[in-house]
Scaffold this active site. Structure first.
Site, PDB file in Angstrom:
ATOM      1  N   PHE A 121       0.850  -1.191   0.000  1.00 55.12           N
ATOM      2  CA  PHE A 121       0.000   0.000   0.000  1.00 55.12           C
ATOM      3  C   PHE A 121       0.883   1.237   0.000  1.00 55.12           C
ATOM      4  CE2 PHE A 121      -4.380   1.441   0.651  1.00 55.12           C
ATOM      5  CZ  PHE A 121      -5.080   0.324   0.217  1.00 55.12           C
ATOM      6  N   GLN A 241      -7.597  15.324   3.078  1.00 51.85           N
ATOM      7  CA  GLN A 241      -6.909  14.480   2.102  1.00 51.85           C
ATOM      8  C   GLN A 241      -7.753  14.240   0.860  1.00 51.85           C
ATOM      9  OE1 GLN A 241      -6.203   9.997   2.598  1.00 51.85           O
ATOM     10  NE2 GLN A 241      -4.178  10.868   2.985  1.00 51.85           N
ATOM     11  N   HIS A 243      -7.946  11.767  -2.150  1.00 48.05           N
ATOM     12  CA  HIS A 243      -7.461  10.468  -2.618  1.00 48.05           C
ATOM     13  C   HIS A 243      -7.189  10.570  -4.112  1.00 48.05           C
ATOM     14  CE1 HIS A 243      -7.214   6.201  -3.501  1.00 48.05           C
ATOM     15  NE2 HIS A 243      -7.237   5.938  -2.201  1.00 48.05           N
ATOM     16  N   LEU A 253     -14.595   5.824  -4.732  1.00 48.87           N
ATOM     17  CA  LEU A 253     -13.208   5.453  -4.486  1.00 48.87           C
ATOM     18  C   LEU A 253     -12.789   4.212  -5.271  1.00 48.87           C
ATOM     19  CD1 LEU A 253     -10.609   5.862  -2.814  1.00 48.87           C
ATOM     20  CD2 LEU A 253     -11.609   4.347  -1.097  1.00 48.87           C
ATOM     21  N   GLU A 256      -6.516   2.211  -3.211  1.00 43.81           N
ATOM     22  CA  GLU A 256      -5.069   2.127  -3.400  1.00 43.81           C
ATOM     23  C   GLU A 256      -4.626   0.678  -3.557  1.00 43.81           C
ATOM     24  OE1 GLU A 256      -1.624   4.261  -0.803  1.00 43.81           O
ATOM     25  OE2 GLU A 256      -3.617   5.142  -0.870  1.00 43.81           O
ATOM     26  N   ARG A 287      -0.452   9.583  -0.531  1.00 43.94           N
ATOM     27  CA  ARG A 287      -1.587  10.103  -1.276  1.00 43.94           C
ATOM     28  C   ARG A 287      -1.450  11.569  -1.659  1.00 43.94           C
ATOM     29  NH1 ARG A 287      -6.408   6.990   2.085  1.00 43.94           N
ATOM     30  NH2 ARG A 287      -6.005   4.946   1.171  1.00 43.94           N
ATOM     31  N   HIS A 354     -11.496  12.829   0.345  1.00 44.19           N
ATOM     32  CA  HIS A 354     -11.610  11.471   0.866  1.00 44.19           C
ATOM     33  C   HIS A 354     -11.577  11.374   2.387  1.00 44.19           C
ATOM     34  CE1 HIS A 354     -11.102   7.165   1.132  1.00 44.19           C
ATOM     35  NE2 HIS A 354      -9.878   7.265   1.629  1.00 44.19           N
ATOM     36  N   ARG A 399      -2.638  11.262   5.864  1.00 44.00           N
ATOM     37  CA  ARG A 399      -2.783   9.881   6.333  1.00 44.00           C
ATOM     38  C   ARG A 399      -2.288   8.894   5.290  1.00 44.00           C
ATOM     39  NH1 ARG A 399      -6.257   5.890   5.316  1.00 44.00           N
ATOM     40  NH2 ARG A 399      -7.868   7.149   4.310  1.00 44.00           N
TER      41      ARG A 399
END
Length: 591
Positions: A121, A241, A243, A253, A256, A287, A354, A399
């Site tokens: 990730f 954030q 994404h 979404l 990831e 991100r 996101h 994050r």
């Protein structure tokens, strides 16, 4: 419409919110004290069910891993704004929390040897950034869904009382304590007052203020606004954030996990452009880096499509069987919303709002805290928060993927346990204040009786469009100052809002208008914090101040709501000292 009846319920602990954090807190608390959960939706409809990619934990099931590497990645990913004692606590506790969840019956995907499956990730590495590592524990690409159902079943087994489809209106305080909440019964209408020894907020995120977002319709930041109205601060709201991979045109979404399984981004020339922005990990960069890279490609004319306003995510080079086994939900989302079969053609994607790194300030025990640059943090008696509505701050300015599900599990559990300790220290409930719930009741009455000339939806549409345009991936003093004036105007218009539905039963016109009032209030805190922070850090990128400024801005923003509706800013230091002596030792497991 009768507005004079208030039904009173008494519990030791009431948790507001039934996503992963709320359910994990309820599970921890219900082993010891009388526990109730107040939720706007049925727990299995909470936004946590949409989490796809997995939960970070250094289990080393695929390759060697270490909690210290995880901590390094999280501190670096936070752009050094994360509180390092809380980050260490999070990363050290991760393996135990996952094994606990496995023993509850969560159906993780499995490796051939029977151990929990782990995938790569973005931002997660081995040996302090050397290369990507398999750290994300996954249940295909429906990890959040599996988690919520597992926790909900455990809560039912433990006898947790659920008040489903109730909307929180006001935090109740007395004698320096938080003593409960006032809520509205969405299904039947009417006010309900929950009198508690301890109250834990797990109300989720707030990115419904943006036009393009991955968030569910309930993610309207209600917990933040209620906290501000009660006189408490919120922390670091300017860090929102985006994404990198939301489906073009709708925002849904694309996890990831797709890039973790070998997918990659290309521009209109078919170039894998991430090698220019993150030459070590390419598409698995954090991100904020990937989102800005995509936005840069689009801004410089290398976007795809007739308008050049999206990027392509390629997975069609992967084995279709792998996609259908490990990414079945992604295939379905791409087919339904982008009208593409991702086993044969790429998915059009754009950055989409996101996650909210900021929230209600807490320490690593889930206790809501007050403090500033000049005064140490002190807990608010009886008040706790966990999950996306809280700010521990383990995510800082940005994050890492899969740290969110870990966050809700760790701080949901420890917040619930800490709330139990507080409950057991009180021989009886702190009394309710005089005229308890009056502000929330008056707000509903005002909206129902209003004869103004404004409609809720028109204000909300302008809020979403202008926040995305002026306070999105890229920001400047000009755009933020413009948005500040727009919000002032929208707040004035909101005072004249009128409801078409005057009824009690399932009055969604009322609920959405209440939500809009909350969003307008904390949107002001986002913009004020972003305008004041003259640097770029993590998800907060100022085109006019492109460098990080540790000398002046290595500190957390605190935003207070004044009585006149204006925002007052204060600051507090980042906790840069890790835990020198481990404070967490796994307790004897009880399953």
């Amino acid at each position: 419409m009768a507005m004079d009846k208030v039904e009173i319920h008494k519990h030791d602990i009431v948790i507001v919110g039934a996503g992963g954090a709320g359910l994990r807190a309820a599970l921890a608390a219900s082993k010891e004290v009388n526990t109730a959960v107040v939720s706007e939706v049925l727990p299995t409809r909470s936004h946590t069910v949409s989490a796809q990619g997995g939960v970070a934990a250094t289990l080393s099931n695929v390759e060697p891993d270490d909690w210290l590497w995880h901590m390094y990645d999280t501190v670096k990913g936070s752009d050094y704004l994360g509180d390092q004692d809380a980050i260490e606590f999070l990363c050290r506790m991760a393996p135990e929390i996952i094994i606990e969840l496995e023993h509850m019956g969560m159906p993780f995907s499995r490796l051939e040897n029977g151990k929990i499956y782990q995938r790569r990730f973005g931002g997660h590495t081995k040996e302090f950034g050397k290369e990507a590592v398999c750290r994300s524990c996954a249940a295909a690409d429906r990890t959040g869904h599996a988690m919520v159902h597992t926790l909900y079943e455990q809560c039912l087994k433990n006898g947790v009382t659920f008040y489903n489809e109730f909307f929180a209106l006001q935090i109740l305080t007395n004698e320096g304590h938080v003593v409960g909440v006032l809520a509205w019964d969405i299904v039947n209408g009417g006010f309900h007052l929950f009198h508690t020894k301890a109250t834990l907020f797990a109300t989720g995120g707030y990115t419904r203020i943006y036009r393009t977002t991955t968030n569910a319709h309930i993610n309207t930041g209600d917990g933040l606004a209620l906290t501000m109205r009660a006189g408490f601060p919120v922390e670091d709201l300017e860090f929102v954030q985006f994404h990198p991979t939301g489906i073009y045109g709708v925002g849904n979404l694309i996890s990831e996990a797709v890039r973790g399984e070998g997918g990659y981004l290309v521009n209109k020339d078919g170039e894998r452009f991430m090698k220019r922005y993150a030459p070590t990990v390419w598409d698995l960069a954090s991100r904020d880096v990937v989102s800005r890279a995509m936005a840069e490609e689009i801004r410089h004319g290398r976007g795809c499509g007739p308008k050049g306003d999206y990027i392509l995510l390629k997975v069609d080079h992967l084995d279709p069987e792998l996609i259908h086994e490990r990414l079945p939900g992604i295939w379905e989302l791409a087919y339904v919303f982008a009208h593409v079969d991702c086993t044969k053609e790429p998915i059009p994607v754009v950055p989409t709002a996101h996650y909210s790194m900021g929230g209600i300030p807490t320490n690593l025990h889930g206790e809501v805290v007050l403090g500033s640059m000049d005064s140490p943090e002190s807990p608010v008696p009886g008040f706790y928060a966990a999950g996306e509505c809280a700010c521990a701050s383990v995510h800082g300015a940005n994050r890492l993927g899969t740290n969110s599900l870990l966050d809700i599990l760790v701080f949901g559990k420890v917040g619930g346990e800490k709330a139990v300790e507080f409950c057991q220290s009180l021989p009886e409930h702190v009394p309710l204040p005089e005229n308890a719930g009056k502000e929330g009741i008056d707000e509903v009455k005002r909206l129902v009786d209003s004869t103004g000339d404004e409609k809720m939806d028109a204000i909300w549409e302008e809020l979403r469009d202008t926040m995305e345009a002026n306070c999105g991936v890229f920001r400047t003093e000009e755009t933020l100052s413009k948005q500040k004036k727009i919000l002032e105007n929208l707040c004035e218009r909101f005072k004249r809002v009128r409801l078409d539905d005057k009824g009690k039963v399932f009055n969604l016109d009322l609920i959405e208008t209440l939500e809009l009032g909350h969003m307008l209030e904390f949107s002001k805190a986002i913009v004020e914090g972003a305008l004041a922070r003259t640097e770029s850090r993590g998800a907060h990128y100022r085109d006019d101040f492109p460098e990080r400024d540790d000398k002046n801005w290595l500190k957390h923003t605190l935003a207070y709501l004044n009585e006149d509706g204006r925002i007052r800013l204060d600051y507090k230091p980042v906790r840069l000292k890790p835990l020198t002596v481990p404070t967490f030792e796994p307790k004897e497991r009880v399953y």
